[in-house]
Write a protein that holds these residues in place. Structure first.
Motif, PDB file in Angstrom:
ATOM      1  N   ASP A 118      17.078 108.635  71.796  1.00 18.71           N
ATOM      2  CA  ASP A 118      16.624 107.311  71.856  1.00 18.71           C
ATOM      3  C   ASP A 118      17.916 107.078  72.442  1.00 18.71           C
ATOM      4  O   ASP A 118      18.701 105.738  71.687  1.00 18.71           O
ATOM      5  CB  ASP A 118      16.212 106.201  70.245  1.00 18.71           C
ATOM      6  CG  ASP A 118      15.224 105.241  70.901  1.00 18.71           C
ATOM      7  OD1 ASP A 118      15.619 104.942  71.520  1.00 18.71           O
ATOM      8  OD2 ASP A 118      14.947 105.297  69.163  1.00 18.71           O
ATOM      9  N   PRO A 119      17.914 106.217  73.729  1.00 22.37           N
ATOM     10  CA  PRO A 119      18.890 106.190  74.063  1.00 22.37           C
ATOM     11  C   PRO A 119      18.882 104.424  74.555  1.00 22.37           C
ATOM     12  O   PRO A 119      20.231 104.169  74.451  1.00 22.37           O
ATOM     13  CB  PRO A 119      18.722 106.679  75.806  1.00 22.37           C
ATOM     14  CG  PRO A 119      17.297 106.589  75.616  1.00 22.37           C
ATOM     15  CD  PRO A 119      17.153 107.640  74.570  1.00 22.37           C
TER      16      PRO A 119
ATOM     17  N   ARG B 105       8.566 111.139  65.019  1.00 25.48           N
ATOM     18  CA  ARG B 105       9.534 111.128  66.740  1.00 25.48           C
ATOM     19  C   ARG B 105       9.395 110.298  67.862  1.00 25.48           C
ATOM     20  O   ARG B 105       8.143 111.078  67.964  1.00 25.48           O
ATOM     21  CB  ARG B 105      10.516 112.238  67.088  1.00 25.48           C
ATOM     22  CG  ARG B 105      11.063 112.577  65.932  1.00 25.48           C
ATOM     23  CD  ARG B 105      11.561 113.647  66.164  1.00 25.48           C
ATOM     24  NE  ARG B 105      12.507 114.678  65.274  1.00 25.48           N
ATOM     25  CZ  ARG B 105      12.614 115.639  64.177  1.00 25.48           C
ATOM     26  NH1 ARG B 105      10.785 115.467  63.698  1.00 25.48           N
ATOM     27  NH2 ARG B 105      13.038 115.560  63.204  1.00 25.48           N
ATOM     28  N   GLY B 106       9.682 109.339  68.513  1.00 16.96           N
ATOM     29  CA  GLY B 106       8.770 108.830  69.771  1.00 16.96           C
ATOM     30  C   GLY B 106       8.031 108.000  69.937  1.00 16.96           C
ATOM     31  O   GLY B 106       7.949 107.287  70.732  1.00 16.96           O
ATOM     32  N   THR B 107       7.486 107.276  68.520  1.00 22.04           N
ATOM     33  CA  THR B 107       6.578 106.366  68.533  1.00 22.04           C
ATOM     34  C   THR B 107       7.825 105.003  68.749  1.00 22.04           C
ATOM     35  O   THR B 107       9.075 105.101  68.681  1.00 22.04           O
ATOM     36  CB  THR B 107       6.045 106.107  67.410  1.00 22.04           C
ATOM     37  OG1 THR B 107       7.107 106.284  66.554  1.00 22.04           O
ATOM     38  CG2 THR B 107       5.387 107.479  67.099  1.00 22.04           C
ATOM     39  N   PHE B 108       7.071 103.929  68.363  1.00 19.71           N
ATOM     40  CA  PHE B 108       7.787 103.208  68.244  1.00 19.71           C
ATOM     41  C   PHE B 108       8.757 102.291  68.111  1.00 19.71           C
ATOM     42  O   PHE B 108       7.998 102.586  66.315  1.00 19.71           O
ATOM     43  CB  PHE B 108       6.697 101.531  68.195  1.00 19.71           C
ATOM     44  CG  PHE B 108       6.054 100.941  69.788  1.00 19.71           C
ATOM     45  CD1 PHE B 108       6.646 100.262  70.953  1.00 19.71           C
ATOM     46  CD2 PHE B 108       4.962 101.638  70.175  1.00 19.71           C
ATOM     47  CE1 PHE B 108       6.537 100.442  72.258  1.00 19.71           C
ATOM     48  CE2 PHE B 108       4.046 101.063  71.527  1.00 19.71           C
ATOM     49  CZ  PHE B 108       5.072 100.264  72.563  1.00 19.71           C
ATOM     50  N   GLN B 109      10.106 101.305  68.160  1.00 15.25           N
ATOM     51  CA  GLN B 109      11.320 101.392  66.792  1.00 15.25           C
ATOM     52  C   GLN B 109      11.072  99.966  66.603  1.00 15.25           C
ATOM     53  O   GLN B 109      10.269  99.351  67.433  1.00 15.25           O
ATOM     54  CB  GLN B 109      12.085 101.920  67.174  1.00 15.25           C
ATOM     55  CG  GLN B 109      12.315 103.563  67.712  1.00 15.25           C
ATOM     56  CD  GLN B 109      12.266 104.303  66.128  1.00 15.25           C
ATOM     57  OE1 GLN B 109      13.039 103.730  65.367  1.00 15.25           O
ATOM     58  NE2 GLN B 109      11.530 104.879  66.422  1.00 15.25           N
ATOM     59  N   PRO B 110      11.258  99.602  65.001  1.00 17.56           N
ATOM     60  CA  PRO B 110      11.069  98.076  64.806  1.00 17.56           C
ATOM     61  C   PRO B 110      11.984  97.118  65.802  1.00 17.56           C
ATOM     62  O   PRO B 110      13.520  97.834  66.859  1.00 17.56           O
ATOM     63  CB  PRO B 110      11.837  98.290  63.838  1.00 17.56           C
ATOM     64  CG  PRO B 110      11.848  99.473  63.396  1.00 17.56           C
ATOM     65  CD  PRO B 110      11.743 100.051  64.220  1.00 17.56           C
ATOM     66  N   LEU B 161      13.761 107.529  59.528  1.00 21.65           N
ATOM     67  CA  LEU B 161      13.185 109.105  58.561  1.00 21.65           C
ATOM     68  C   LEU B 161      12.642 109.244  59.723  1.00 21.65           C
ATOM     69  O   LEU B 161      11.548 108.616  59.536  1.00 21.65           O
ATOM     70  CB  LEU B 161      13.416 109.611  57.313  1.00 21.65           C
ATOM     71  CG  LEU B 161      13.885 108.787  55.663  1.00 21.65           C
ATOM     72  CD1 LEU B 161      13.686 109.278  54.524  1.00 21.65           C
ATOM     73  CD2 LEU B 161      15.758 109.683  56.260  1.00 21.65           C
ATOM     74  N   PRO B 162      12.600 110.273  60.358  1.00 20.87           N
ATOM     75  CA  PRO B 162      11.765 111.331  61.489  1.00 20.87           C
ATOM     76  C   PRO B 162      10.892 111.614  60.867  1.00 20.87           C
ATOM     77  O   PRO B 162      11.717 112.884  59.726  1.00 20.87           O
ATOM     78  CB  PRO B 162      12.404 111.370  62.812  1.00 20.87           C
ATOM     79  CG  PRO B 162      13.760 111.281  61.856  1.00 20.87           C
ATOM     80  CD  PRO B 162      14.283 110.900  60.558  1.00 20.87           C
TER      81      PRO B 162
END
Lengths: 324, 324
Positions: A118-119, B105-110, B161-162
């Motif tokens: 997540d760069p 993993r790889g989905t939108f982050q806050p 936590l992914p």
């Protein structure tokens, strides 16, 4: 003849392909994609005042999805990080090729492989005067990603086209191949994407989400028609073609690679075993099996560097032969 | 009793759950995850000198995958961008909650939802003196992502936590629930992840890549045991629980949501229809159906703001009731 035993059946295949494309959902912005392709190929195939036209390679990368429902909630996916395709793209550009990078959304991008997952969140920080700065130890990796990627795009040598589903992938691949047809032997296909072997025909697909209340789920998936045959026979018959074979079972790998070479008339098949694919691959041609390994004396070496070197050499010989 | 008609069968469910966990591949770094959870919950549940302990919510986000082969090349995936979970996390933190964000993993982050698809390549440029700078118009979005995200992590209010597979998801969810058990009614589960209904039991799975040469592929997937029942009955019985129901067919949506509310003894079920889920949702409780809409007079409003406000209110009432 039965396609199961490795021989190619003529009419049934064409009919299968036609029916696949006829039943596929229409590709979004198909005209825009064709326009971009035309401009990119025209720009790169116009020779500069002194010199020859740039060779063009289509690199496919990442896995395709197969929707199980028309309003897609569930789908089958083929695992592929896109590392091979992204790294190979860099070496092709370095070797003077123009690259059409047909990639699965969200997979690795050229010049970005040494970045963390997540760069944005891992490589940057907000300083006290609230400017955004690159964090150590990521400075060099970020600089390389941003500047080399920008240089390739701005120089007109890299065209990126994303896909998600098997329908999008094959529709765009067909457009690329037909746009590259006139390049003759200067065109290369480097088909590293992990393409589904099975799909659910769009018209027989459930419109709504499949309900889970009624016990186990039985699914029947049919084989995706073998588009490599159409690529070689009709879409771009003069192109130099490299396909990939990935297996988890090393015992059947080379045999399957040789079968693919003959069946689809590829120039090369790159045989990968899942667990060792970053260390070595075997390149199968009509009369050779060439083991290609990364330089293990260098910590940051990769197998793509010698692989692309080998391919560029063979492609050069092919171009020369075609000119005779 | 048959679980197909909506009633809960007692012994068979427990046996199903036990067999699911027994046959699952072991979770990597399970001890490390449990340690992180323990520290996070301890830190947040220790009341400051003046004031009460922080409430803790577990937000699940994104879709789970179901591997079809042990050495996984192909898998079934459930579509979910993770937008709902990531946005809701921000509002929970703003409302004073500590959030355990269990995400695919790889989905939108806050704090990252207003960024483009590939933020590193699209938001940055290399200036002439070769420093990396944020490009307009992304300055504010990048600043917000980097600084607010960092503040939440550094403040000890966000633990991420992914997961990827259904096996990882359910194993980690169980660890979280059991770690949160002692929080009693202060614990909330906000289960926005798109969890597979079907899976292939690990032991009946093909070890190697499924071969495509032998005609169509027939698959039998079995139902994932309904873990919500175990969560409510055993893992964290006092927690306030919100689950989600997504359908593409609005005709059956509310009926399915009500069924889930009763069957799994949830406090709330958030009913989404795929096409309108960013505009409105219906919250189903024991005696109400509450339509929650985003503020359409504001261009950048979202439905998560009023939704989390409603949930926080109901949770407060629940905590108060439990104290009596």
């Amino acid at each position: 003849m039965d396609s199961r035993n490795g021989s190619v059946s003529e009419t049934p295949l064409d009919a299968e392909i036609e029916s696949f494309f006829d039943s596929a959902p229409p590709l979004k912005d198909s005209a825009g994609i064709i326009k971009k392709l035309k401009e990119f190929i025209e720009y790169n195939s116009t020779p500069p005042r002194k010199g020859s036209p740039r060779r063009v390679v289509c690199v496919t990368s990442g896995g395709t999805t197969v929707p199980l429902e028309q309003r897609c909630v569930r789908y089958i996916d083929n695992f592929s990080s896109g590392h091979r395709g992204a790294t190979s793209t860099e070496y092709f550009i370095k070797a003077g090729y123009a690259v059409i990078f047909l990639y699965r959304r969200g997979t690795f991008q050229p010049y970005c492989q040494s970045l963390p997952e997540d760069p944005l969140l891992e490589c940057f920080e907000c300083s006290e005067d609230s400017t955004i700065q690159v964090r150590q130890p990521h400075t060099e990796a970020v600089k390389r990603a941003v500047s080399d990627h920008h240089a390739a795009i701005a120089g007109g040598h890299l065209l990126k086209l994303p896909f998600t589903t098997i329908f999008e992938y094959l529709q765009i691949l067909q457009s690329i191949a037909m746009s590259m047809k006139d390049l003759g032997s200067l065109a290369v296909f480097y088909l590293a994407a992990a393409v589904s072997d099975f799909y659910v025909p769009w018209k027989s697909m459930a419109e709504h989400k499949i309900q889970s209340a009624s016990g186990p789920l039985d699914m029947r998936l049919v084989q995706v028609p073998k588009m490599l045959s159409a690529l070689k026979k009709e879409w771009a018959p003069m192109a130099f073609c490299i396909s990939f074979k990935l297996e988890t079972d090393s015992k059947i790998l080379l045999e399957k690679a040789e079968m693919a070479l003959k069946k689809y008339r590829m120039h090369m098949v790159v045989a990968n075993e899942l667990s060792t694919r970053k260390e070595e691959v075997t390149v199968v041609t009509g009369n050779e099996k060439i083991l290609v390994c990364r330089d293990k004396t260098q910590a940051d070496s990769d197998v793509e560097e010698p692989l692309i070197e080998l391919i560029v050499g063979r492609h050069s010989a092919y171009v020369k032969d075609s000119d005779l």
